[in-house]
Design a protein around this motif. Structure first.
Motif, PDB file in Angstrom:
ATOM      1  N   MET A  74      18.651  21.534  34.710  1.00  0.00           N
ATOM      2  CA  MET A  74      20.255  22.481  34.611  1.00  0.00           C
ATOM      3  C   MET A  74      21.005  21.742  35.524  1.00  0.00           C
ATOM      4  SD  MET A  74      20.831  26.612  35.786  1.00  0.00           S
ATOM      5  CE  MET A  74      20.413  26.184  37.499  1.00  0.00           C
ATOM      6  N   ALA A  75      22.157  21.528  35.282  1.00  0.00           N
ATOM      7  CA  ALA A  75      23.257  20.714  35.768  1.00  0.00           C
ATOM      8  C   ALA A  75      23.393  21.448  37.050  1.00  0.00           C
ATOM      9  CB  ALA A  75      24.486  20.812  34.914  1.00  0.00           C
ATOM     10  N   THR A  76      23.863  20.517  38.227  1.00  0.00           N
ATOM     11  CA  THR A  76      24.395  21.195  39.501  1.00  0.00           C
ATOM     12  C   THR A  76      26.001  21.342  39.766  1.00  0.00           C
ATOM     13  OG1 THR A  76      22.454  20.042  40.543  1.00  0.00           O
ATOM     14  CG2 THR A  76      24.112  20.957  41.769  1.00  0.00           C
ATOM     15  N   SER A  77      26.215  22.470  39.749  1.00  0.00           N
ATOM     16  CA  SER A  77      27.971  22.688  40.045  1.00  0.00           C
ATOM     17  C   SER A  77      28.233  21.747  41.141  1.00  0.00           C
ATOM     18  CB  SER A  77      28.318  24.048  40.112  1.00  0.00           C
ATOM     19  OG  SER A  77      27.625  24.804  39.218  1.00  0.00           O
ATOM     20  N   SER A  78      29.626  21.375  41.161  1.00  0.00           N
ATOM     21  CA  SER A  78      30.284  20.595  42.246  1.00  0.00           C
ATOM     22  C   SER A  78      30.330  21.653  43.334  1.00  0.00           C
ATOM     23  CB  SER A  78      31.326  19.917  41.722  1.00  0.00           C
ATOM     24  OG  SER A  78      31.125  19.181  40.610  1.00  0.00           O
ATOM     25  N   PRO A  79      30.259  21.146  44.528  1.00  0.00           N
ATOM     26  CA  PRO A  79      30.538  22.234  45.762  1.00  0.00           C
ATOM     27  C   PRO A  79      31.973  22.722  45.653  1.00  0.00           C
ATOM     28  CG  PRO A  79      29.467  20.256  46.467  1.00  0.00           C
ATOM     29  CD  PRO A  79      29.697  20.096  45.255  1.00  0.00           C
ATOM     30  N   SER A  80      32.071  24.100  45.623  1.00  0.00           N
ATOM     31  CA  SER A  80      33.173  24.609  45.583  1.00  0.00           C
ATOM     32  C   SER A  80      33.328  26.085  46.023  1.00  0.00           C
ATOM     33  CB  SER A  80      33.892  24.654  43.974  1.00  0.00           C
ATOM     34  OG  SER A  80      33.231  25.330  43.068  1.00  0.00           O
ATOM     35  N   VAL A  81      34.437  26.632  46.201  1.00  0.00           N
ATOM     36  CA  VAL A  81      34.637  28.041  46.394  1.00  0.00           C
ATOM     37  C   VAL A  81      34.490  28.970  45.086  1.00  0.00           C
ATOM     38  CG1 VAL A  81      36.047  29.685  47.633  1.00  0.00           C
ATOM     39  CG2 VAL A  81      36.136  27.495  48.427  1.00  0.00           C
ATOM     40  N   LEU A  82      33.483  29.793  45.065  1.00  0.00           N
ATOM     41  CA  LEU A  82      33.437  30.584  43.853  1.00  0.00           C
ATOM     42  C   LEU A  82      34.380  31.965  44.166  1.00  0.00           C
ATOM     43  CD1 LEU A  82      32.102  31.088  41.243  1.00  0.00           C
ATOM     44  CD2 LEU A  82      30.523  32.197  42.371  1.00  0.00           C
ATOM     45  N   ALA A  83      34.164  32.404  45.118  1.00  0.00           N
ATOM     46  CA  ALA A  83      34.807  33.756  45.714  1.00  0.00           C
ATOM     47  C   ALA A  83      35.263  33.597  46.833  1.00  0.00           C
ATOM     48  CB  ALA A  83      34.130  34.926  45.156  1.00  0.00           C
ATOM     49  N   LEU A  84      36.325  34.525  47.301  1.00  0.00           N
ATOM     50  CA  LEU A  84      36.642  34.836  48.699  1.00  0.00           C
ATOM     51  C   LEU A  84      36.777  36.258  48.933  1.00  0.00           C
ATOM     52  CD1 LEU A  84      39.590  32.064  48.857  1.00  0.00           C
ATOM     53  CD2 LEU A  84      37.632  31.908  50.041  1.00  0.00           C
ATOM     54  N   ASN A  85      36.338  36.635  50.029  1.00  0.00           N
ATOM     55  CA  ASN A  85      36.064  38.123  50.010  1.00  0.00           C
ATOM     56  C   ASN A  85      36.646  38.584  51.522  1.00  0.00           C
ATOM     57  OD1 ASN A  85      34.321  38.036  47.613  1.00  0.00           O
ATOM     58  ND2 ASN A  85      33.213  36.874  49.040  1.00  0.00           N
ATOM     59  N   VAL A  86      37.281  39.638  51.601  1.00  0.00           N
ATOM     60  CA  VAL A  86      37.752  40.442  52.772  1.00  0.00           C
ATOM     61  C   VAL A  86      37.302  41.959  52.801  1.00  0.00           C
ATOM     62  CG1 VAL A  86      39.749  41.064  54.051  1.00  0.00           C
ATOM     63  CG2 VAL A  86      39.773  38.851  53.004  1.00  0.00           C
ATOM     64  N   GLY A  87      36.689  42.304  54.037  1.00  0.00           N
ATOM     65  CA  GLY A  87      36.459  43.651  54.090  1.00  0.00           C
ATOM     66  C   GLY A  87      37.286  44.479  55.015  1.00  0.00           C
ATOM     67  N   ALA A  88      37.661  45.397  54.648  1.00  0.00           N
ATOM     68  CA  ALA A  88      38.494  46.737  55.404  1.00  0.00           C
ATOM     69  C   ALA A  88      37.425  47.644  56.091  1.00  0.00           C
ATOM     70  CB  ALA A  88      39.308  47.538  54.086  1.00  0.00           C
ATOM     71  N   PRO A  89      38.177  48.168  57.470  1.00  0.00           N
ATOM     72  CA  PRO A  89      37.200  48.963  58.077  1.00  0.00           C
ATOM     73  C   PRO A  89      36.630  50.132  57.442  1.00  0.00           C
ATOM     74  CG  PRO A  89      39.266  49.065  58.835  1.00  0.00           C
ATOM     75  CD  PRO A  89      39.125  48.066  57.780  1.00  0.00           C
ATOM     76  N   ARG A  90      35.469  50.486  57.397  1.00  0.00           N
ATOM     77  CA  ARG A  90      34.894  51.749  56.463  1.00  0.00           C
ATOM     78  C   ARG A  90      33.981  52.261  57.794  1.00  0.00           C
ATOM     79  NH1 ARG A  90      36.520  51.491  51.227  1.00  0.00           N
ATOM     80  NH2 ARG A  90      36.909  49.307  50.398  1.00  0.00           N
ATOM     81  N   ARG A  91      33.921  53.697  57.164  1.00  0.00           N
ATOM     82  CA  ARG A  91      32.580  54.287  58.059  1.00  0.00           C
ATOM     83  C   ARG A  91      31.375  53.882  57.437  1.00  0.00           C
ATOM     84  NH1 ARG A  91      33.645  56.188  63.158  1.00  0.00           N
ATOM     85  NH2 ARG A  91      35.860  57.185  63.136  1.00  0.00           N
ATOM     86  N   ARG A  92      30.446  53.898  58.425  1.00  0.00           N
ATOM     87  CA  ARG A  92      29.118  53.551  57.633  1.00  0.00           C
ATOM     88  C   ARG A  92      28.336  54.873  57.326  1.00  0.00           C
ATOM     89  NH1 ARG A  92      25.573  50.312  61.913  1.00  0.00           N
ATOM     90  NH2 ARG A  92      25.690  52.251  63.127  1.00  0.00           N
TER      91      ARG A  92
END
Length: 222
Positions: free
Chosen positions: A1-19
């Motif tokens: 299987m081919a190896t993907s070039s190193p890259s940013v697939l997704a960027l993610n940010v979290g809002a404050p939430r109650r657990r």
């Protein structure tokens, strides 16, 4: 299987939430995709800005955030590995990572490794140590032990040069000459005294993390 070039697939940010699994506390672990993020050095863990990602929430600043945990990265390949074993889909950001990578092996990333992403420079610092918040968020029985045994830790990064990251950005990896990787460091922090001695002798950790590991070892050998 081919190896993907190193890259940013997704960027993610979290809002404050109650657990929902515990009362009285908030968390930013439930991160959601955004097209770009701004990163900066957040300063010290206590008294600093918290996350190295602008707008990203951290509930427990005693144990998370600060210089050596400014940005958290996790490999999509490791998400896929866990998907097979858990029998459930894991979206990007599900492990609380700011950067979901592809083509980058976060487990064998070396301490001090530099990731150049456009004008931004990030430095690999320490592995992620699983905690009760992570376990509660995933809702998997025995999760802390399972994650520890697997050793697919992801990479905490410091911000050497700040700026803006975009989804799809290429990652240019520059490895240092030593061979101390995050898996060895993870084992060191989770009770392997031989690994700890190797990491401490190499002197590759940030001074605050070196001191923390030395204290941990000191308590165990008394």
């Amino acid at each position: 299987m081919a190896t993907s070039s190193p890259s940013v697939l997704a960027l993610n940010v979290g809002a404050p939430r109650r657990r929902p699994w515990a009362s009285g506390d908030v968390t930013g672990i439930d991160k959601r995709p955004v097209p770009e993020i701004e990163v900066r050095d957040p300063g010290p863990k206590e008294g600093g800005l918290g996350s190295g990602v602008v707008g990203d929430a951290i509930g427990d600043r005693r144990h998370h955030g600060g210089v050596t945990q400014a940005v958290y990265a996790y490999a999509r390949e490791d998400h896929d590995w866990w998907q097979e074993r858990l029998g459930r889909p894991l979206r990007n950001g599900m492990f609380g990572e700011n950067v979901t990578t592809v083509g980058v092996d976060c487990t064998t990333a070396r301490v001090g490794e530099l990731w150049r992403i456009g004008a931004v420079v990030l430095r690999v610092e320490v592995p992620r140590i699983p905690c009760a918040t992570f376990a509660g968020h995933l809702g998997e029985r025995g999760w802390v032990r399972r994650f520890t045994d697997a050793g697919r830790t992801g990479a905490y990064l410091s911000v050497v040069v700040g700026g803006t990251l975009h989804t799809g950005d290429a990652i240019d990896v520059e490895r240092p000459g030593h061979d101390v990787d995050l898996l060895t460091t993870f084992r060191a922090f989770t009770g392997d005294l031989e690994a700890a001695a190797r990491v401490l002798d190499a002197g590759v950790l940030h001074e605050t993390e070196h001191a923390a590991l030395a204290r941990t070892v000191g308590r165990r050998v008394r």
